[in-house]
Scaffold this motif. Structure first.
Motif, PDB file in Angstrom:
ATOM      1  N   LYS A 199       0.831  -1.211   0.000  1.00 48.54           N
ATOM      2  CA  LYS A 199       0.000   0.000   0.000  1.00 48.54           C
ATOM      3  C   LYS A 199       0.859   1.253   0.000  1.00 48.54           C
ATOM      4  CE  LYS A 199      -3.723   2.015   2.842  1.00 48.54           C
ATOM      5  NZ  LYS A 199      -4.560   1.799   4.052  1.00 48.54           N
ATOM      6  N   ILE A 200       0.451   2.255  -0.788  1.00 47.56           N
ATOM      7  CA  ILE A 200       1.115   3.557  -0.768  1.00 47.56           C
ATOM      8  C   ILE A 200       0.049   4.636  -0.570  1.00 47.56           C
ATOM      9  CG2 ILE A 200       3.050   2.853  -2.233  1.00 47.56           C
ATOM     10  CD1 ILE A 200       1.649   4.372  -4.531  1.00 47.56           C
ATOM     11  N   THR A 201       0.440   5.697   0.131  1.00 49.93           N
ATOM     12  CA  THR A 201      -0.440   6.847   0.338  1.00 49.93           C
ATOM     13  C   THR A 201       0.341   8.099  -0.018  1.00 49.93           C
ATOM     14  OG1 THR A 201      -1.616   5.722   2.126  1.00 49.93           O
ATOM     15  CG2 THR A 201      -1.843   8.119   1.995  1.00 49.93           C
ATOM     16  N   ILE A 202      -0.184   8.880  -0.972  1.00 50.26           N
ATOM     17  CA  ILE A 202       0.523  10.053  -1.492  1.00 50.26           C
ATOM     18  C   ILE A 202      -0.447  11.232  -1.536  1.00 50.26           C
ATOM     19  CG2 ILE A 202       1.881  10.970  -3.424  1.00 50.26           C
ATOM     20  CD1 ILE A 202       2.229   8.042  -4.341  1.00 50.26           C
ATOM     21  N   PRO A 203       0.004  12.415  -1.131  1.00 54.11           N
ATOM     22  CA  PRO A 203      -0.866  13.600  -1.262  1.00 54.11           C
ATOM     23  C   PRO A 203      -1.181  13.888  -2.730  1.00 54.11           C
ATOM     24  CG  PRO A 203       0.977  14.047   0.201  1.00 54.11           C
ATOM     25  CD  PRO A 203       1.273  12.734  -0.464  1.00 54.11           C
ATOM     26  N   LEU A 204      -2.380  14.343  -2.976  1.00 52.06           N
ATOM     27  CA  LEU A 204      -2.744  14.730  -4.337  1.00 52.06           C
ATOM     28  C   LEU A 204      -2.042  16.030  -4.711  1.00 52.06           C
ATOM     29  CD1 LEU A 204      -6.601  14.048  -4.503  1.00 52.06           C
ATOM     30  CD2 LEU A 204      -4.799  12.778  -5.674  1.00 52.06           C
ATOM     31  N   VAL A 219      -4.176  13.552  -9.836  1.00 54.03           N
ATOM     32  CA  VAL A 219      -2.738  13.448 -10.062  1.00 54.03           C
ATOM     33  C   VAL A 219      -2.026  13.476  -8.719  1.00 54.03           C
ATOM     34  CG1 VAL A 219      -0.695  14.496 -11.099  1.00 54.03           C
ATOM     35  CG2 VAL A 219      -2.895  14.569 -12.312  1.00 54.03           C
ATOM     36  N   ALA A 220      -1.130  12.500  -8.509  1.00 50.44           N
ATOM     37  CA  ALA A 220      -0.283  12.451  -7.316  1.00 50.44           C
ATOM     38  C   ALA A 220       1.153  12.237  -7.760  1.00 50.44           C
ATOM     39  CB  ALA A 220      -0.723  11.325  -6.388  1.00 50.44           C
ATOM     40  N   VAL A 221       2.088  12.849  -7.048  1.00 50.70           N
ATOM     41  CA  VAL A 221       3.502  12.757  -7.428  1.00 50.70           C
ATOM     42  C   VAL A 221       4.320  12.337  -6.220  1.00 50.70           C
ATOM     43  CG1 VAL A 221       5.519  13.999  -8.289  1.00 50.70           C
ATOM     44  CG2 VAL A 221       3.240  14.498  -9.228  1.00 50.70           C
ATOM     45  N   ASN A 222       5.190  11.348  -6.436  1.00 51.30           N
ATOM     46  CA  ASN A 222       6.089  10.863  -5.393  1.00 51.30           C
ATOM     47  C   ASN A 222       7.493  10.794  -5.986  1.00 51.30           C
ATOM     48  OD1 ASN A 222       7.133   9.742  -3.059  1.00 51.30           O
ATOM     49  ND2 ASN A 222       6.454   7.663  -3.551  1.00 51.30           N
ATOM     50  N   GLY A 223       8.280  11.833  -5.744  1.00 50.57           N
ATOM     51  CA  GLY A 223       9.616  11.893  -6.353  1.00 50.57           C
ATOM     52  C   GLY A 223       9.503  12.034  -7.859  1.00 50.57           C
ATOM     53  N   ASP A 224      10.112  11.091  -8.575  1.00 53.62           N
ATOM     54  CA  ASP A 224      10.068  11.149 -10.036  1.00 53.62           C
ATOM     55  C   ASP A 224       8.936  10.289 -10.618  1.00 53.62           C
ATOM     56  OD1 ASP A 224      11.133   8.733  -9.338  1.00 53.62           O
ATOM     57  OD2 ASP A 224      12.760   8.751 -10.812  1.00 53.62           O
ATOM     58  N   ARG A 226       4.909   9.686 -11.214  1.00 54.33           N
ATOM     59  CA  ARG A 226       3.647  10.417 -11.319  1.00 54.33           C
ATOM     60  C   ARG A 226       2.492   9.419 -11.498  1.00 54.33           C
ATOM     61  NH1 ARG A 226       0.535  12.857 -15.600  1.00 54.33           N
ATOM     62  NH2 ARG A 226      -0.337  14.904 -15.013  1.00 54.33           N
ATOM     63  N   TYR A 227       1.453   9.586 -10.722  1.00 59.85           N
ATOM     64  CA  TYR A 227       0.283   8.717 -10.773  1.00 59.85           C
ATOM     65  C   TYR A 227      -0.897   9.523 -11.315  1.00 59.85           C
ATOM     66  CZ  TYR A 227       3.127   6.026  -7.478  1.00 59.85           C
ATOM     67  OH  TYR A 227       4.141   5.336  -6.870  1.00 59.85           O
ATOM     68  N   LYS A 235      -2.573   5.391 -14.881  1.00 58.21           N
ATOM     69  CA  LYS A 235      -1.299   5.512 -15.587  1.00 58.21           C
ATOM     70  C   LYS A 235      -0.226   5.944 -14.597  1.00 58.21           C
ATOM     71  CE  LYS A 235       0.820   7.922 -19.531  1.00 58.21           C
ATOM     72  NZ  LYS A 235       0.585   8.928 -20.613  1.00 58.21           N
ATOM     73  N   VAL A 236       0.866   5.170 -14.546  1.00 55.55           N
ATOM     74  CA  VAL A 236       2.001   5.485 -13.685  1.00 55.55           C
ATOM     75  C   VAL A 236       3.212   5.704 -14.584  1.00 55.55           C
ATOM     76  CG1 VAL A 236       3.439   4.721 -11.766  1.00 55.55           C
ATOM     77  CG2 VAL A 236       1.033   4.025 -11.871  1.00 55.55           C
ATOM     78  N   SER A 237       3.876   6.838 -14.391  1.00 54.37           N
ATOM     79  CA  SER A 237       5.019   7.157 -15.249  1.00 54.37           C
ATOM     80  C   SER A 237       6.212   7.625 -14.422  1.00 54.37           C
ATOM     81  CB  SER A 237       4.638   8.244 -16.269  1.00 54.37           C
ATOM     82  OG  SER A 237       4.172   9.408 -15.595  1.00 54.37           O
TER      83      SER A 237
END
Length: 252
Positions: A199-204, A219-224, A226-227, A235-237
């Motif tokens: 499980k991951i939890t990321i701020p929008l 859209v959520a971003v964790n480092g490099d 992007r969700y 889509k995860v890039s």
């Protein structure tokens, strides 16, 4: 003739006396204490049998449930194992009491439990129950949402949105369950792997959302990484290169 009449009168009188005594006996109240005690014993006996039936879900008295899952239609129990089946047992009981199955667990990945019985595979997680039946034309899947998942100590297993948050969106793809969570407004992206329940939890970072609108986007971003979640696609890039792209199968 008088003799016969006398005998007949005597017989009738005797019969009436018997009836009167019987009626008097029927109208005489029983002592309350023995009656109440009998009712209490019967009630306790029924409660004991019901409690025993509810508790005896595992294959033997030595085994107890270590996980309990509730869906709209079923209770699913994961019982502890023993030497013969070290991973334990998958028990599924319909809430109407019409069906119960017991199948040894064949594999465990995190909180994902899988049991196989012939051509049917049962898989349960804290999020969903999946039953797959193989057929000549491929396979047929039955999915049911898990409404609650409880550990042996009574504590709930991990869920989607944190306590105190609303679930604005619940989306499912082939490999992930995604929740858009928040209080008054959407504020976090929560993704759970359907295998293993990582499980991951990321701020929008941004969102466009209105209930019932098909063009919702989160859209959520964790480092490099992007969700991007839309009504149709997850889509995860990484560095603008797509590493995961899956069709949204369920959206609520």
């Amino acid at each position: 003739m008088n003799f016969l009449q006398l005998n007949f009168t005597h017989a009738v009188t005797l019969q009436l006396a018997v009836v009167s005594v019987s009626s008097l006996w029927l109208m005489t109240p029983f002592p309350k204490a023995p009656v109440m005690e009998s009712v209490k014993i019967l009630k306790n006996s029924k409660q004991h049998k019901l409690q025993a039936a509810q508790e005896q879900v595992c294959p033997s008295d030595d085994l107890i449930p270590k996980r309990t899952f509730h869906t709209a239609k079923d209770y699913i129990y994961i019982c502890r194992g023993e030497r013969l089946n070290s991973l334990g047992y998958y028990i599924r009981i319909s809430k109407n009491g019409s069906n119960k199955i017991t199948v040894p667990i064949s594999s465990k990945n995190g909180e994902t439990y899988t049991a196989i019985q012939g051509e049917i595979t049962y898989m349960v997680t804290p999020y969903e129950l999946i039953i797959t039946k193989l057929s000549k034309g491929g396979s047929v899947n039955f999915r049911e949402k898990v409404n609650s998942a409880i550990a042996a100590d009574g504590k709930p297993l991990a869920r989607g949105c944190p306590d105190g948050n609303n679930t604005f969106v619940e989306a499912k793809t082939k490999n992930f369950i995604v929740y858009i969570c928040g209080k008054e407004l959407p504020s976090s992206y929560v993704a759970v792997a359907r295998q293993g329940n990582d499980k991951i939890t990321i701020p929008l970072q941004s969102y466009k959302f209105r209930v019932g609108i098909e063009d919702s986007q989160f859209v959520a971003v964790n480092g490099d990484i992007r969700y991007l979640l839309t009504r149709s696609t997850l889509k995860v890039s990484r560095d603008s290169k797509t590493i995961i792209k899956e069709k949204v199968l369920y959206w609520n």
